[in-house]
Design a protein around this motif. Structure first.
Motif: not given
Length: 317
Positions: A234-251
């Motif tokens: 949703v708008p203004n939530n791009i930071g959370s999306l990037q954080a989620f993808r980064s955590h998945v990549t680390d896992l």
């Protein structure tokens, strides 16, 4: 959207304690009978309600609740709250409210916005009594009345109270914010606790899939990340999306490193792998005022003479 376009200054974040477990089955059947006259359907619903709950391999019958997790439970819960809350709250707004008032309910999650604090407190007291009549209670710790709206930040700053409080709704935390033009905006961010729970689930499933090939893991993780983005983008939530993808990549990197003591996969390599398989974070949903514009075929009485009907296939007269 209603908070941004109306004079809402206070938010009542209402939480019903153990809703699905304490619903009165007697009242629920009466509500269903109000709209359904088929005795066979009523009898079937009674059987659903009395089927009981399976715990530790033992079925325990219950004379209250809707059996949370059953197929029909959300539907019955909505019927119950429609008569207990929706109709009553609409009538209260017409008869008691003097200022602006908005209501949003999804299942047992209820958010009510008010222009005046005294009306919000009167509504909360009346709501508590109303729910008590139908075997429901407001959770004393989770039900909150907070100052929230276009004037909340300025008023709290003048009083030295800090930033406006936030509240959660449907997996998001809502903040008082501003647009680039300086206008009031309700900002939605993915809830951290829900994101952490989702990551823990992915971590456990990656352990099971640890010895699968990278393409197999990548296809599965791509589906997981794409599904998360489909709801949270949703708008203004791009930071959370990037954080989620980064955590998945680390896992994913940790899971690959556990396959062998000699496999010390570097961030540069896992970044390339993630870029190949995982979707890129981007906003998928429009702003509410853009998304809720009516675009359905309808008769336009003033569009021409005779009347013209606009539809997907063109214009029909």
């Amino acid at each position: 959207m209603g908070i941004e376009t109306s004079s809402v200054n206070f938010i009542l974040d209402a939480d019903i304690r153990s809703f699905f477990n304490v619903v009165s089955q007697e009242w629920l059947i009466r509500f269903v009978e109000h709209r359904i006259g088929d005795p066979r359907m009523i009898r079937l619903i009674r059987k659903w309600l009395r089927a009981g709950i399976l715990e530790d391999g033992v079925v325990r019958p219950s004379d209250k609740g809707t059996g949370q997790g059953s197929v029909i439970s959300p539907l019955l819960a909505n019927i119950y709250l429609h008569y207990v809350f929706d109709l009553w709250a609409h009538r209260w707004r017409q008869r008691e409210a003097c200022g602006a008032m908005i209501m949003v309910r999804y299942a047992d999650d209820i958010i009510v916005g008010f222009e005046h604090e005294d009306e919000a407190r009167r509504f909360q007291d009346a709501m508590r009594e109303r729910l008590r009549e139908f075997a429901l209670t407001l959770h004393p710790d989770k039900t909150r009345l907070i100052e929230f709206g276009r004037h909340a930040a300025g008023r709290r700053e003048r009083l030295g109270l800090g930033k406006p409080e936030t509240f959660t709704f449907l997996g998001f935390t809502l903040y008082c914010g501003k647009s680039r033009a300086g206008k009031f905006r309700v900002i939605r961010k993915s809830r951290r606790d829900r994101m952490q729970a989702r990551l823990e689930d992915i971590k456990g499933k990656l352990r099971v899939r640890m010895h699968q090939s990278i393409p197999e893991q990548g296809k599965w993780l791509a589906q997981v990340v794409r599904g998360y983005f489909a709801y949270h983008a949703v708008p203004n939530n791009i930071g959370s999306l990037q954080a989620f993808r980064s955590h998945v990549t680390d896992l994913w990197r940790r899971a690959l490193r556990r396959r062998s003591q000699k496999d010390h996969i570097l961030w540069t390599r896992i970044a390339k792998i993630a870029d190949h398989w995982l979707p890129t974070p981007k906003i998928l949903h429009k702003w509410p005022w853009q998304r809720f514009r009516a675009k359905h075929p309808r008769w336009e009485p003033y569009a021409g003479n005779p009347h013209v009907r606009f539809c997907a296939g063109g214009v029909q007269q």
